[in-house]
Design an enzyme around this catalytic site. Structure first.
Site, mmCIF file in Angstrom:
data_model
loop_
_atom_site.group_PDB
_atom_site.id
_atom_site.type_symbol
_atom_site.label_atom_id
_atom_site.label_comp_id
_atom_site.label_asym_id
_atom_site.label_seq_id
_atom_site.Cartn_x
_atom_site.Cartn_y
_atom_site.Cartn_z
ATOM 1 N N GLY A 22 32.367 -25.110 -1.774
ATOM 2 C CA GLY A 22 32.408 -24.171 -2.909
ATOM 3 C C GLY A 22 33.690 -23.365 -2.932
ATOM 4 O O GLY A 22 33.997 -22.704 -3.920
ATOM 5 N N HIS A 50 21.394 -12.360 -36.050
ATOM 6 C CA HIS A 50 21.298 -10.899 -36.052
ATOM 7 C C HIS A 50 20.030 -10.469 -35.330
ATOM 8 O O HIS A 50 18.998 -11.105 -35.505
ATOM 9 C CB HIS A 50 21.236 -10.395 -37.500
ATOM 10 C CG HIS A 50 21.029 -8.911 -37.589
ATOM 11 N ND1 HIS A 50 22.051 -8.019 -37.362
ATOM 12 C CD2 HIS A 50 19.910 -8.174 -37.846
ATOM 13 C CE1 HIS A 50 21.568 -6.785 -37.492
ATOM 14 N NE2 HIS A 50 20.285 -6.850 -37.788
ATOM 15 N N SER A 65 46.694 -4.315 -10.860
ATOM 16 C CA SER A 65 45.604 -4.167 -11.828
ATOM 17 C C SER A 65 45.343 -5.463 -12.586
ATOM 18 O O SER A 65 44.969 -5.446 -13.750
ATOM 19 C CB SER A 65 45.909 -3.041 -12.813
ATOM 20 O OG SER A 65 46.860 -3.479 -13.748
ATOM 21 N N GLY A 66 45.546 -6.594 -11.909
ATOM 22 C CA GLY A 66 45.095 -7.864 -12.477
ATOM 23 C C GLY A 66 43.577 -7.911 -12.350
ATOM 24 O O GLY A 66 42.940 -6.922 -11.958
ATOM 25 N N ALA A 76 45.916 -6.051 -4.015
ATOM 26 C CA ALA A 76 45.558 -7.151 -4.935
ATOM 27 C C ALA A 76 46.809 -7.509 -5.730
ATOM 28 O O ALA A 76 46.873 -7.323 -6.943
ATOM 29 C CB ALA A 76 44.417 -6.715 -5.847
ATOM 30 N N CYS A 116 35.998 -19.588 -4.735
ATOM 31 C CA CYS A 116 35.211 -19.184 -5.901
ATOM 32 C C CYS A 116 33.780 -18.791 -5.525
ATOM 33 O O CYS A 116 33.337 -17.684 -5.804
ATOM 34 C CB CYS A 116 35.209 -20.326 -6.908
ATOM 35 S SG CYS A 116 34.126 -20.068 -8.293
ATOM 36 N N LYS A 149 30.861 -10.964 -8.589
ATOM 37 C CA LYS A 149 29.955 -10.686 -9.722
ATOM 38 C C LYS A 149 28.620 -10.143 -9.229
ATOM 39 O O LYS A 149 27.982 -9.310 -9.890
ATOM 40 C CB LYS A 149 29.747 -11.928 -10.588
ATOM 41 C CG LYS A 149 30.781 -12.075 -11.672
ATOM 42 C CD LYS A 149 32.129 -12.371 -11.162
ATOM 43 C CE LYS A 149 33.341 -11.713 -11.503
ATOM 44 N NZ LYS A 149 34.544 -12.187 -10.851
HETATM 45 C C1 LIG Z 1 38.099 -11.858 -5.522
HETATM 46 C C2 LIG Z 1 38.290 -13.004 -6.473
HETATM 47 C C3 LIG Z 1 37.578 -13.051 -7.653
HETATM 48 C C4 LIG Z 1 37.740 -14.127 -8.523
HETATM 49 N N1 LIG Z 1 37.028 -14.148 -9.689
HETATM 50 C C5 LIG Z 1 37.192 -15.180 -10.537
HETATM 51 C C6 LIG Z 1 36.436 -15.250 -11.734
HETATM 52 O O1 LIG Z 1 35.628 -14.376 -12.030
HETATM 53 N N2 LIG Z 1 36.614 -16.323 -12.549
HETATM 54 C C7 LIG Z 1 37.505 -17.324 -12.245
HETATM 55 O O2 LIG Z 1 37.635 -18.276 -13.010
HETATM 56 N N3 LIG Z 1 38.237 -17.275 -11.126
HETATM 57 C C8 LIG Z 1 38.095 -16.236 -10.262
HETATM 58 N N4 LIG Z 1 38.818 -16.216 -9.110
HETATM 59 C C9 LIG Z 1 39.755 -17.325 -8.846
HETATM 60 C C10 LIG Z 1 39.007 -18.555 -8.336
HETATM 61 O O3 LIG Z 1 38.312 -18.219 -7.170
HETATM 62 C C11 LIG Z 1 39.998 -19.669 -8.069
HETATM 63 O O4 LIG Z 1 40.759 -19.924 -9.225
HETATM 64 C C12 LIG Z 1 39.288 -20.953 -7.664
HETATM 65 O O5 LIG Z 1 38.535 -20.763 -6.496
HETATM 66 C C13 LIG Z 1 40.298 -22.084 -7.437
HETATM 67 O O6 LIG Z 1 39.619 -23.236 -7.074
HETATM 68 P P1 LIG Z 1 40.310 -24.351 -6.163
HETATM 69 O O7 LIG Z 1 39.315 -25.452 -6.049
HETATM 70 O O8 LIG Z 1 41.656 -24.652 -6.660
HETATM 71 O O9 LIG Z 1 40.535 -23.666 -4.743
HETATM 72 P P2 LIG Z 1 39.607 -22.853 -3.737
HETATM 73 O O10 LIG Z 1 38.394 -22.337 -4.357
HETATM 74 O O11 LIG Z 1 40.534 -21.894 -3.076
HETATM 75 O O12 LIG Z 1 39.174 -23.963 -2.690
HETATM 76 C C14 LIG Z 1 40.086 -24.588 -1.850
HETATM 77 C C15 LIG Z 1 39.358 -25.041 -0.617
HETATM 78 O O13 LIG Z 1 40.239 -25.866 0.155
HETATM 79 C C16 LIG Z 1 39.995 -25.627 1.527
HETATM 80 N N5 LIG Z 1 41.189 -26.056 2.267
HETATM 81 C C17 LIG Z 1 42.444 -25.541 2.198
HETATM 82 N N6 LIG Z 1 43.280 -26.244 2.986
HETATM 83 C C18 LIG Z 1 42.532 -27.212 3.574
HETATM 84 C C19 LIG Z 1 42.830 -28.246 4.492
HETATM 85 N N7 LIG Z 1 44.067 -28.456 4.961
HETATM 86 N N8 LIG Z 1 41.813 -29.045 4.895
HETATM 87 C C20 LIG Z 1 40.553 -28.879 4.434
HETATM 88 N N9 LIG Z 1 40.222 -27.908 3.556
HETATM 89 C C21 LIG Z 1 41.208 -27.098 3.127
HETATM 90 C C22 LIG Z 1 39.751 -24.132 1.591
HETATM 91 O O14 LIG Z 1 39.011 -23.791 2.750
HETATM 92 C C23 LIG Z 1 38.955 -23.893 0.308
HETATM 93 O O15 LIG Z 1 37.577 -23.927 0.534
HETATM 94 C C24 LIG Z 1 38.648 -15.161 -8.209
HETATM 95 C C25 LIG Z 1 39.365 -15.129 -7.005
HETATM 96 C C26 LIG Z 1 39.189 -14.070 -6.152
HETATM 97 C C27 LIG Z 1 39.951 -14.063 -4.863
#
Ligand SMILES: Cc1cc2nc3c(=O)[nH]c(=O)nc-3n(C[C@H](O)[C@H](O)[C@H](O)COP(=O)(O)OP(=O)(O)OC[C@H]3O[C@@H](n4cnc5c(N)ncnc54)[C@H](O)[C@@H]3O)c2cc1C
Length: 464
Positions: free
Chosen positions: A40, A443, A181-182, A268, A43, A52
């Site tokens: 997961g 409505h 403030s992102g 942040a 995210c 959330k």
């Molecule tokens: C606090 C916070 C709140 C957020 N809120 C929102 C929101 O409300 N809505 C929204 O759309 N986005 C939100 N985001 C952004 C969102 O979390 C990311 O855009 C999203 O998780 C990106 O997905 P991804 O699959 O690219 O990477 P990630 O979710 O980062 O997953 C990447 C995975 O790869 C694994 N990994 C990395 N390197 C290796 C390796 N060499 N070998 C094996 N595994 C590896 C990591 O452990 C990780 O689990 C938020 C982010 C944060 C930090």
């Protein structure tokens, strides 16, 4: 031991990686996904979902304080931070379990370990049990991103936190500084401020939520200030002096540097892609600062190697990552693939009030040379908003005056993160003002304001 062969290897099981793996499996591929931490990704475990859950607690807390307004009474409103965090962690765990189930159901092999790419088509995985060698014609990089650490502002988990610390706080801040403030910064500011922390937000740009339409930023700022936050714009935190129980921040604003004391700081200031240690340089993958450079189909330029989600750059959003995951799986399967259109990706911020937008801001549309028609509708003119006790908000729409194309929609107020999808569908279907004006909205709903905002752009607004 001989290397195990798959049709597709996905590195990283975030919303990019696990969705790519499931779609590829649906299309008949033999898929393995490798994850070093949590299924997961950020995210579900440290981003979208646990924040959330926390914000829901602060929202309920806020409503409990307003009980009298609704003809209700509550004795002694209080909170237990540990219980709030426990609920948030429980929600994340439940979602992680859900992803595990989905991967199993789709017959995706999961290997928990750290992956590297020693050569084209080869992946090496370090697991607790040793090293596994895998091969595949196609590899999808979905390793995501982590918090950016600026020199001097590094998170230490004690008084200076990254988002990870802020999700499992060692203490409740009394005097909190949020740097940036992102969406991430403002969501934490909103959560802790609602629970009673005296909160200051420092933003280097000229306004909070700087990617949003200027009017929406200004509206949101007014609400944050009303809720007791201090907002410092065009300001920079230059230095943090850390002591046992406090942090002194040196904040530059208007050419002057002032020192302010806080007991907690949340940094942040953005994110950086997880590009290191994978062997990308040796493969010849192009990296721009901390992101893998790709074309619109997420191709890296190295045959059979794709990059999706946060590692492939902005917008850093889960739904963008998932869409790219599906797109790449379909491309590999030889299907017609639909690349992401960045201007049709909605951004949502779950602060109080919520903020959501899609497409161009009014300023951007003008900068691009469009002659625009702009419509606006305030929450106070909507029966449902007033009935909910949420009369503060605004919906703004921007149209191309020549063609009637919906160029952008910008919202601030209750539940706008749910409403925005109506406009996203509108943009996807390339609707014009005519279609939107002739659509019947139920409505009483908040969505009626979406209609009214469109009508206003064409001088046909009814309830204003
Ligand atoms: C606090 C916070 C709140 C957020 N809120 C929102 C929101 O409300 N809505 C929204 O759309 N986005 C939100 N985001 C952004 C969102 O979390 C990311 O855009 C999203 O998780 C990106 O997905 P991804 O699959 O690219 O990477 P990630 O979710 O980062 O997953 C990447 C995975 O790869 C694994 N990994 C990395 N390197 C290796 C390796 N060499 N070998 C094996 N595994 C590896 C990591 O452990 C990780 O689990 C938020 C982010 C944060 C930090």
């Amino acid at each position: 031991m001989a290397a195990k062969n798959f049709d597709l290897i996905v590195i990283g099981a975030g919303p990019g990686g696990y969705v790519a793996a499931i779609r590829a499996a649906q299309l008949g591929m033999n898929v393995v996904v490798i994850e070093r931490e949590n299924l997961g990704g950020i995210c579900l475990n440290w981003g979208c979902i646990p924040t959330k859950a926390m914000l829901r607690s602060s929202e309920v807390f806020h409503l409990m304080h307003r009980a009298k307004e609704f003809g209700l009474s509550v004795d002694k409103v209080s909170y237990d931070l540990d219980a709030v965090v426990k609920r948030s962690r429980g929600v994340a765990k439940q979602m992680e379990g859900g992803v595990k189930h989905l991967l199993k159901k789709n017959k995706v092999t999961v290997i928990m370990g750290e992956a590297t790419i020693p050569a084209k088509g080869k992946v090496s995985v370090k697991t607790d049990a040793g090293t596994e060698e895998l091969t595949a014609k196609n590899i999808v990089l979905a390793t995501g991103a982590r918090a950016r650490n600026l020199p001097g502002l590094e998170a230490d988990g004690e008084r200076v936190w990254s988002y990870r610390h802020a999700l499992v706080p060692p203490h409740m801040p009394k005097k909190l500084l949020v740097i940036g403030s992102g969406a991430i910064g403002i969501e934490f500011a909103s959560f802790y401020n609602t629970l009673g922390a005296e909160t200051t937000v420092v933003e280097v740009m000229d306004r909070v939520l700087p990617v949003e339409d200027a009017e929406i930023s200004a509206f949101a700022k007014k609400q944050f200030v009303k809720q007791g936050m201090t907002i410092m714009e065009k300001a920079t935190v230059k230095q943090l002096d850390r002591a046992k129980d406090k942090v002194t921040a040196h904040i530059e604003s208007g050419g002057k540097v002032e020192k302010r004391e806080f007991d907690t700081v949340i940094s942040a200031v953005g994110i950086v892609g997880n590009v290191e240690g994978l062997g990308l340089e040796a493969l010849g993958v192009k990296i721009d600062r901390t992101h893998v450079v790709t074309d619109e189909y997420c191709r890296t330029g190295v045959e059979g190697l794709y990059a999706i989600g946060d590692i492939a750059g902005a917008p850093w959003l889960a739904h963008k990552a998932s869409h790219e995951g599906v797109m790449v799986a379909e491309l590999i399967a030889g299907k017609h693939a639909h690349p992401v259109k960045p201007e049709s990706i909605a951004g949502c911020t779950y602060c109080h009030p919520q903020v959501a937008s899609v497409g161009y801001t009014e300023a951007k549309a003008k900068e691009l040379g469009y002659t625009v028609k702009v419509g606006k509708f305030p929450f106070i003119g909507n029966g449902k908003a007033v009935a909910l006790g949420e009369p503060e908000g605004l919906i703004k729409t921007v149209f191309d005056a020549k063609t009637g194309e919906l160029l952008g929609a910008h919202m601030v107020g209750a539940e706008v993160t749910e409403l925005i999808q109506g406009y996203v569908i509108g943009r996807q279907l390339e609707t014009t003002e005519e279609d939107l004006m002739n659509t019947v909205f139920p409505h009483p709903t908040l969505s009626e304001m979406m209609h009214e905002s469109v009508l206003d752009a064409y001088d046909r607004v009814i309830h204003m």
